[in-house]
Design a protein around this motif. Sequence first.
Motif, PDB file in Angstrom:
ATOM      1  N   ASP B 241      22.195 -22.656 -47.868  1.00 13.37           N
ATOM      2  CA  ASP B 241      21.791 -21.827 -48.989  1.00 13.37           C
ATOM      3  C   ASP B 241      20.308 -22.082 -49.232  1.00 13.37           C
ATOM      4  OD1 ASP B 241      21.232 -20.822 -51.572  1.00 13.37           O
ATOM      5  OD2 ASP B 241      23.342 -20.948 -52.121  1.00 13.37           O
ATOM      6  N   VAL B 242      19.508 -21.044 -49.176  1.00 12.06           N
ATOM      7  CA  VAL B 242      18.053 -21.225 -49.317  1.00 12.06           C
ATOM      8  C   VAL B 242      17.711 -21.865 -50.665  1.00 12.06           C
ATOM      9  CG1 VAL B 242      15.792 -20.118 -49.126  1.00 12.06           C
ATOM     10  CG2 VAL B 242      17.727 -19.180 -47.889  1.00 12.06           C
ATOM     11  N   ARG B 243      18.509 -21.552 -51.677  1.00 15.98           N
ATOM     12  CA  ARG B 243      18.241 -22.102 -53.022  1.00 15.98           C
ATOM     13  C   ARG B 243      18.306 -23.624 -53.013  1.00 15.98           C
ATOM     14  NH1 ARG B 243      22.692 -19.051 -56.433  1.00 15.98           N
ATOM     15  NH2 ARG B 243      23.807 -19.426 -54.495  1.00 15.98           N
ATOM     16  N   VAL B 244      19.110 -24.185 -52.099  1.00 12.99           N
ATOM     17  CA  VAL B 244      19.250 -25.637 -52.024  1.00 12.99           C
ATOM     18  C   VAL B 244      18.333 -26.213 -50.949  1.00 12.99           C
ATOM     19  CG1 VAL B 244      20.873 -27.508 -51.593  1.00 12.99           C
ATOM     20  CG2 VAL B 244      21.637 -25.457 -52.787  1.00 12.99           C
ATOM     21  N   HIS B 245      18.249 -25.528 -49.812  1.00 17.28           N
ATOM     22  CA  HIS B 245      17.494 -26.075 -48.681  1.00 17.28           C
ATOM     23  C   HIS B 245      15.993 -25.959 -48.866  1.00 17.28           C
ATOM     24  CE1 HIS B 245      21.382 -26.258 -46.805  1.00 17.28           C
ATOM     25  NE2 HIS B 245      20.857 -26.909 -45.802  1.00 17.28           N
ATOM     26  N   ALA B 246      15.544 -24.932 -49.518  1.00 20.05           N
ATOM     27  CA  ALA B 246      14.108 -24.798 -49.782  1.00 20.05           C
ATOM     28  C   ALA B 246      13.953 -24.205 -51.171  1.00 20.05           C
ATOM     29  CB  ALA B 246      13.470 -23.904 -48.728  1.00 20.05           C
ATOM     30  N   PRO B 247      14.180 -25.030 -52.210  1.00 19.64           N
ATOM     31  CA  PRO B 247      14.202 -24.477 -53.577  1.00 19.64           C
ATOM     32  C   PRO B 247      12.905 -23.759 -53.931  1.00 19.64           C
ATOM     33  CG  PRO B 247      14.921 -26.766 -53.565  1.00 19.64           C
ATOM     34  CD  PRO B 247      14.361 -26.481 -52.202  1.00 19.64           C
ATOM     35  N   TYR B 248      13.058 -22.619 -54.555  1.00 13.03           N
ATOM     36  CA  TYR B 248      11.919 -21.861 -55.057  1.00 13.03           C
ATOM     37  C   TYR B 248      12.245 -21.566 -56.508  1.00 13.03           C
ATOM     38  CZ  TYR B 248      15.441 -18.373 -53.954  1.00 13.03           C
ATOM     39  OH  TYR B 248      16.628 -17.688 -53.886  1.00 13.03           O
ATOM     40  N   SER B 249      11.244 -21.139 -57.251  1.00  7.74           N
ATOM     41  CA  SER B 249      11.464 -20.779 -58.656  1.00  7.74           C
ATOM     42  C   SER B 249      12.287 -21.836 -59.410  1.00  7.74           C
ATOM     43  CB  SER B 249      12.156 -19.413 -58.725  1.00  7.74           C
ATOM     44  OG  SER B 249      12.035 -18.881 -60.015  1.00  7.74           O
ATOM     45  N   SER B 250      11.986 -23.106 -59.149  1.00  4.80           N
ATOM     46  CA  SER B 250      12.620 -24.230 -59.863  1.00  4.80           C
ATOM     47  C   SER B 250      14.140 -24.281 -59.754  1.00  4.80           C
ATOM     48  CB  SER B 250      12.229 -24.234 -61.353  1.00  4.80           C
ATOM     49  OG  SER B 250      10.857 -24.406 -61.465  1.00  4.80           O
ATOM     50  N   TYR B 251      14.706 -23.845 -58.640  1.00  8.18           N
ATOM     51  CA  TYR B 251      16.156 -23.951 -58.477  1.00  8.18           C
ATOM     52  C   TYR B 251      16.623 -25.408 -58.440  1.00  8.18           C
ATOM     53  CZ  TYR B 251      17.926 -19.213 -58.035  1.00  8.18           C
ATOM     54  OH  TYR B 251      18.331 -17.934 -58.306  1.00  8.18           O
ATOM     55  N   GLN B 252      15.684 -26.312 -58.138  1.00 14.46           N
ATOM     56  CA  GLN B 252      16.074 -27.732 -58.110  1.00 14.46           C
ATOM     57  C   GLN B 252      16.462 -28.251 -59.491  1.00 14.46           C
ATOM     58  OE1 GLN B 252      13.101 -26.534 -57.415  1.00 14.46           O
ATOM     59  NE2 GLN B 252      11.512 -27.601 -58.562  1.00 14.46           N
ATOM     60  N   ASP B 253      16.106 -27.524 -60.541  1.00 13.85           N
ATOM     61  CA  ASP B 253      16.436 -27.960 -61.908  1.00 13.85           C
ATOM     62  C   ASP B 253      17.863 -27.602 -62.325  1.00 13.85           C
ATOM     63  OD1 ASP B 253      13.836 -28.600 -61.796  1.00 13.85           O
ATOM     64  OD2 ASP B 253      13.137 -27.250 -63.377  1.00 13.85           O
ATOM     65  N   PHE B 254      18.585 -26.933 -61.448  1.00 14.23           N
ATOM     66  CA  PHE B 254      19.911 -26.450 -61.847  1.00 14.23           C
ATOM     67  C   PHE B 254      21.023 -27.140 -61.073  1.00 14.23           C
ATOM     68  CE2 PHE B 254      16.862 -23.148 -62.680  1.00 14.23           C
ATOM     69  CZ  PHE B 254      17.169 -22.775 -63.979  1.00 14.23           C
ATOM     70  N   ASP B 255      22.154 -27.288 -61.748  1.00 11.94           N
ATOM     71  CA  ASP B 255      23.342 -27.828 -61.098  1.00 11.94           C
ATOM     72  C   ASP B 255      24.241 -26.679 -60.693  1.00 11.94           C
ATOM     73  OD1 ASP B 255      22.799 -30.485 -61.360  1.00 11.94           O
ATOM     74  OD2 ASP B 255      23.523 -30.538 -63.430  1.00 11.94           O
ATOM     75  N   PHE B 256      24.499 -26.602 -59.413  1.00 15.80           N
ATOM     76  CA  PHE B 256      25.488 -25.603 -58.983  1.00 15.80           C
ATOM     77  C   PHE B 256      26.091 -26.020 -57.651  1.00 15.80           C
ATOM     78  CE2 PHE B 256      22.882 -23.344 -55.812  1.00 15.80           C
ATOM     79  CZ  PHE B 256      21.606 -23.732 -56.189  1.00 15.80           C
ATOM     80  N   ILE B 257      27.228 -25.432 -57.383  1.00 15.64           N
ATOM     81  CA  ILE B 257      27.955 -25.746 -56.158  1.00 15.64           C
ATOM     82  C   ILE B 257      27.727 -24.615 -55.170  1.00 15.64           C
ATOM     83  CG2 ILE B 257      30.283 -26.032 -55.196  1.00 15.64           C
ATOM     84  CD1 ILE B 257      31.040 -27.109 -58.043  1.00 15.64           C
ATOM     85  N   VAL B 258      27.595 -24.982 -53.898  1.00 13.26           N
ATOM     86  CA  VAL B 258      27.520 -23.954 -52.862  1.00 13.26           C
ATOM     87  C   VAL B 258      28.915 -23.814 -52.270  1.00 13.26           C
ATOM     88  CG1 VAL B 258      26.481 -23.299 -50.664  1.00 13.26           C
ATOM     89  CG2 VAL B 258      25.132 -24.530 -52.363  1.00 13.26           C
ATOM     90  N   PRO B 259      29.634 -22.757 -52.637  1.00 11.82           N
ATOM     91  CA  PRO B 259      31.002 -22.620 -52.126  1.00 11.82           C
ATOM     92  C   PRO B 259      31.019 -22.299 -50.634  1.00 11.82           C
ATOM     93  CG  PRO B 259      30.406 -20.685 -53.399  1.00 11.82           C
ATOM     94  CD  PRO B 259      29.247 -21.617 -53.492  1.00 11.82           C
ATOM     95  N   VAL B 260      31.934 -22.914 -49.908  1.00 12.44           N
ATOM     96  CA  VAL B 260      32.092 -22.596 -48.482  1.00 12.44           C
ATOM     97  C   VAL B 260      33.550 -22.279 -48.179  1.00 12.44           C
ATOM     98  CG1 VAL B 260      30.137 -23.876 -47.532  1.00 12.44           C
ATOM     99  CG2 VAL B 260      32.292 -25.055 -47.912  1.00 12.44           C
ATOM    100  N   GLY B 261      33.728 -21.457 -47.176  1.00 14.16           N
ATOM    101  CA  GLY B 261      35.070 -21.160 -46.680  1.00 14.16           C
ATOM    102  C   GLY B 261      35.298 -21.939 -45.406  1.00 14.16           C
ATOM    103  N   ASN B 262      36.321 -21.598 -44.651  1.00 18.66           N
ATOM    104  CA  ASN B 262      36.414 -22.227 -43.336  1.00 18.66           C
ATOM    105  C   ASN B 262      36.815 -21.294 -42.207  1.00 18.66           C
ATOM    106  OD1 ASN B 262      39.263 -22.114 -43.598  1.00 18.66           O
ATOM    107  ND2 ASN B 262      39.210 -23.990 -44.806  1.00 18.66           N
ATOM    108  N   THR B 263      37.438 -20.160 -42.497  1.00 21.24           N
ATOM    109  CA  THR B 263      37.859 -19.301 -41.393  1.00 21.24           C
ATOM    110  C   THR B 263      36.848 -18.201 -41.079  1.00 21.24           C
ATOM    111  OG1 THR B 263      39.026 -17.867 -42.918  1.00 21.24           O
ATOM    112  CG2 THR B 263      40.302 -19.633 -41.914  1.00 21.24           C
ATOM    113  N   GLY B 264      35.949 -17.931 -42.015  1.00 18.44           N
ATOM    114  CA  GLY B 264      34.970 -16.870 -41.792  1.00 18.44           C
ATOM    115  C   GLY B 264      35.593 -15.484 -41.735  1.00 18.44           C
ATOM    116  N   ASP B 265      36.796 -15.320 -42.288  1.00 21.31           N
ATOM    117  CA  ASP B 265      37.405 -13.990 -42.268  1.00 21.31           C
ATOM    118  C   ASP B 265      37.093 -13.234 -43.562  1.00 21.31           C
ATOM    119  OD1 ASP B 265      38.965 -15.272 -44.099  1.00 21.31           O
ATOM    120  OD2 ASP B 265      40.860 -15.039 -43.047  1.00 21.31           O
TER     121      ASP B 265
END
Lengths: 172, 409
Positions: B241-265
């Motif tokens: 998630d770009v918001r986590v991997h290269a934070p812009y616009s101060s996204y580092q100040d926020f707590d959030f979860i990056v939801p993931v799936g596993n089957t990609g369907d």
Amino acid sequence: MSLTNDRIKQRLIEKFGEPVSGFEELYGLLSFEAPKEMNLKILQFLFDDDELKFRFLTDLCAVNYPDDKGRELAVVYHLHNLVDNIRLRFKVFTNVQEPDVFTASKLFSSANWMERETYDFFGVNFIGHPNLKRILNVDEMDYFPLRKEYPLEDQTRIDKDDAMFGRGGTIV
Amino acid sequence: MSEHQHHIKLPEGSIEKQTTTLNLGPTHPATHGVFQNILELDGERIVSSEQTVGYIHRAFEKLAERRPLYQITPITDRLNYCSSPLNNMGWHITCEKLLNIQTPKRVDYLRVIIMELARIADHLICNSIVGVDAGAFTGFVYVMEYRELIYEIYEEVCGSRLTTNIGRIGGFERNFSNTAFEKLEKFLREYPKVLKEFENLFTRNRIFMDRLVGTGAISAERALNYGFTGPNLRAAGVDYDVRVHAPYSSYQDFDFIVPVGNTGDNYDRFLVRNEEMWQSLSIIEQAYRKVQEFKGADAEVFHANVPEYYLPEKKEVYTKMEALIWHFKIIMGETAIPKGEVYNAVEGANGELGFYLISDGGRTPYRLHFRRPCFIYYQAYGELTKGAMLSDAIITMSSLNLIAGELDA
């Protein structure tokens, strides 16, 4: 220890030596160039190497520099190592008379359409591409519209002269 | 009898042909956009397919080479038009990176609010359309009302709804009005209930699950190789998630979860988008709280101090000399952009939206390339639908969140 730009540079120079050149760090992003014949070797090395792991092709496009004779077209690859979260930019230059560059579509499925787009707009001939034909423009088009020789506006309009855009032109 | 047969001239070999060719698109209600799929069908199964795109190509990259930076914002509107503000912000942030502009915290937080609203607007359309294509229209009607509310918030901030042209280099065109905040509060209050209802309708619905589970699946490895990003990649199990991997616009100040799936369907893509909407709601709440902490003069900050690029307020243009000069220079596109080369990405609603901007020191970009996520991942459509039923292919298409405007640039 996570990967740094210096380390990537060092690994590339160790492996390929002289031909890999033009290292730059613009806004923190490592950028370099290599002769066009080497593009696949370098992409494959960046992909396979256990330390570098550049296995995600973020972007592929071309840039036209008509005044740079023999290097009129640049093919630009943006690669991403998702494990260490580091990006790099890799360029190969080609002349416009023989714009032949090896295709990266065998290595990255994503390169398929991006190369077709690049061919469509700049006429870069990707050797070995499975289906190199126009993608966004009509098939009948007989020029490559994003090259600088095809200006956007009607050439009879003097208010749209290059001078108005800060780079030379005919108005003095 | 035999006389008649002689009049029908069938192409050579067509009698022996075992498959049917079907043109899906360019204009077909089920494609939700202008692109063509030429499908080879064996009964109802897809044997192979070929995608044709480019029907609404508008030469954005060429246009951008003759436009000053601020005039490129409306072009970005027309990429993924379901979430224009995300594209606008991505563009402003790219320019700010090139120009080395630091935006004030308040601007960052306001931008986060707008960007996350846009993400919700985009995901709710995508997910409810998946429902429509599976035969369930109700969910679509439920959430549409709330997209309307999001559009009203945009309207309050920038004056327009779909192609927003929101914000400027350095910040916003005006401060958020009280009405904007009231509408935002209303949205935060009412939307969770509706989203819950939407989930109740779909998530464990037997028919819906039967249609989505296991269809249009892709492995993480193939997804990466195909350049997937955004919810589609995360559904395959890669937490990029770009918001986590290269934070812009101060996204580092926020707590959030990056939801993931596993089957990609299709089902995982649906779930990931739904969860992202909950996360976006939480981010908006956090951002709104942070915005409220600014008091007095700080609460009036809505742009960085960059007169060379930020259009001055009209009132000042009429009364102050400097403002008039800057206004004229910006409007006439007479401000030279410093030389440089920058790649900047934001987390668009359907993936990594990148801007590769090269400036040669002129007044317009020398070259601007948009990394359009759906152009890149649409290539996988053939592989995703090979051997699938035609009706599943339709759902796969809508769950990939293909937007023709972004596809064709």
